[in-house]
Design an enzyme around this catalytic site. Structure first.
Site, mmCIF file in Angstrom:
data_model
loop_
_atom_site.group_PDB
_atom_site.id
_atom_site.type_symbol
_atom_site.label_atom_id
_atom_site.label_comp_id
_atom_site.label_asym_id
_atom_site.label_seq_id
_atom_site.Cartn_x
_atom_site.Cartn_y
_atom_site.Cartn_z
ATOM 1 N N GLU A 124 0.842 -1.185 0.000
ATOM 2 C CA GLU A 124 0.000 0.000 0.000
ATOM 3 C C GLU A 124 0.879 1.237 0.000
ATOM 4 O OE1 GLU A 124 -0.141 -2.204 2.607
ATOM 5 O OE2 GLU A 124 1.120 -1.133 4.035
ATOM 6 N N ASP A 125 0.231 2.393 -0.121
ATOM 7 C CA ASP A 125 0.937 3.663 -0.084
ATOM 8 C C ASP A 125 1.380 3.998 1.325
ATOM 9 O OD1 ASP A 125 0.852 4.470 -2.688
ATOM 10 O OD2 ASP A 125 -0.043 6.426 -2.215
ATOM 11 N N LYS A 126 2.350 4.901 1.399
ATOM 12 C CA LYS A 126 2.795 5.390 2.697
ATOM 13 C C LYS A 126 1.606 5.940 3.508
ATOM 14 C CE LYS A 126 6.096 8.700 4.596
ATOM 15 N NZ LYS A 126 7.120 9.719 4.308
#
Ligand SMILES: [Zn+2]
Ligand SMILES: [Zn+2]
Length: 380
Positions: A225-227
């Site tokens: 996933e994204d940060k």
């Protein structure tokens, strides 16, 4: 004449020319006589010979084995294990002299000096430490270097599986490698390969190093996933292999580590051999500078059971299926999309476009921006 009587003259002939220690002399004939102790056979064969010189082959290496035994016990004191094996490196000159005797007296099918040493060390260590010798699949392995009188210990890796729930935004999944060694492990990073512990990888690593010891931890994530994404529900599965663990067992429960929660952590037999298939339930916040037409928005429902084709840089493409689509419009310029999709769909590209088909921006006929996306569940 018995086999033993046959070898006496050969043994005596060897001893007249080259003095050998009990171990080396016995080793030359023990296989032939089906005897297990080289030392006892050597002693018997040497009965009437005075031994004042050093062994021609090994230079009395066997007298020094207690020194290595102590070293092994010392090294192993930091590990919990049941089985072990021993390997050794010896001076090539010892092997050369052993070969010389074998060829000179036409002796065949004899153990090497090295295997005699590892056998002796194995026997003594097993007795002293009360552990089991296992040459096929040992939990710890000693490498004894008789050239520089050093010892190395490696322990067999262990593999864990688990899930993490991420409840705080702003944490990356992967940790940057130690700058000094590029992740291989060095003194600076205490052989972990990472020197900071502020990512999901870092936080989990720190926890498992505390539980099991070990050098590097190699992760396989079931998706990413994204940060700034959250991972909710039962969390994202992962596998991790710990190299050189000091412990092989630990009581494992779910645990909160500030920004992440670890659950289902358990020791498994091996890493999954094939890529693990999974589906993700994702919530995506989308905005657009131009106004979003409800007429097109309604058509997003047609994406159910649709296949998304994703092209990667090398020109290869992969297919990802969409299982369900729902949305909630907040204003003319933003809405939230809820989807269940096959794992690995690049969410941002699917919204904003770029070597992917279909894509949301194109379907809505306006330039969409993926503001944020969170995972609500990952099914394997
Ligand atoms: Zn010897
Ligand atoms: Zn390093």
């Amino acid at each position: 004449m018995s086999e033993y009587e046959k070898i006496i003259p050969i043994a005596h002939k060897i001893l007249k020319n080259h003095f050998l220690c009990d171990h080396c002399l016995g080793r030359l004939f023990s296989k032939q006589l089906h005897l297990s102790s080289n030392k006892i056979l050597g002693q018997k064969l040497k009965k009437n010979f005075k031994h004042s010189q050093k062994c021609f082959i090994c230079k009395n290496l066997f007298d020094n084995l207690n020194y290595f035994l102590k070293m092994m016990i010392d090294f192993a004191s930091n590990y919990s294990y049941h089985t072990f094996s021993v390997g050794a490196t010896i001076k090539p000159s010892i092997v050369d002299r052993d070969d010389l005797i074998r060829s000179q007296y036409k002796l065949m099918g004899i153990d090497s000096v090295k295997s005699d040493i590892t056998k002796e060390l194995g026997k003594s260590f097993s007795k002293k430490a009360k552990k089991i010798i296992d040459f096929l699949d040992p939990e710890i392995t000693f490498m004894i270097n008789l050239k520089d009188e050093s010892c190395q210990l490696r322990s067999k890796s262990i593999t864990l599986s688990g899930r993490y729930v991420k409840i705080l935004r702003g944490i990356t999944q992967k940790q940057k490698s130690c700058e000094n060694c590029n992740g291989k492990g060095c003194r600076t990073c205490l052989f972990h390969g990472i020197s900071e512990f502020d990512s999901i990888e870092g936080i989990i690593s720190k926890y498992i190093f505390k539980k099991f010891g070990g050098t590097t931890a190699k992760f396989t994530w079931i998706g990413g996933e994204d940060k700034f994404s959250l991972v909710l529900g039962s969390g994202r599965p992962f596998f991790v292999k710990i190299q050189n663990p000091n412990k092989r067992k630990s009581r494992l429960t779910s645990i909160n580590l500030n920004s992440i929660k670890l659950t289902n952590l358990k020791i498994i037999n091996e890493f999954p051999k094939k890529p693990v298939k999974f589906n993700s339930s994702v919530e995506i916040k989308i905005s657009s500078k131009s106004s979003i037409d409800s007429k097109y928005l309604k058509k997003l429902k047609n994406l159910v059971n649709c296949i998304v084709i994703v092209y990667d840089r090398s020109g290869k493409c992969s297919e990802k299926q969409i299982f369900s689509v729902n949305y909630k419009k907040h204003s003319l310029h933003d809405f939230t999309l809820f989807m269940k999709v096959e794992g690995g769909l690049p969410i941002r590209r699917f919204i904003e476009g770029g070597d992917i088909s279909p894509e949301i921006s194109h379907l809505l006929k306006c330039e969409c921006k993926c503001e944020e996306f969170d995972f609500h569940g990952i099914e394997v």
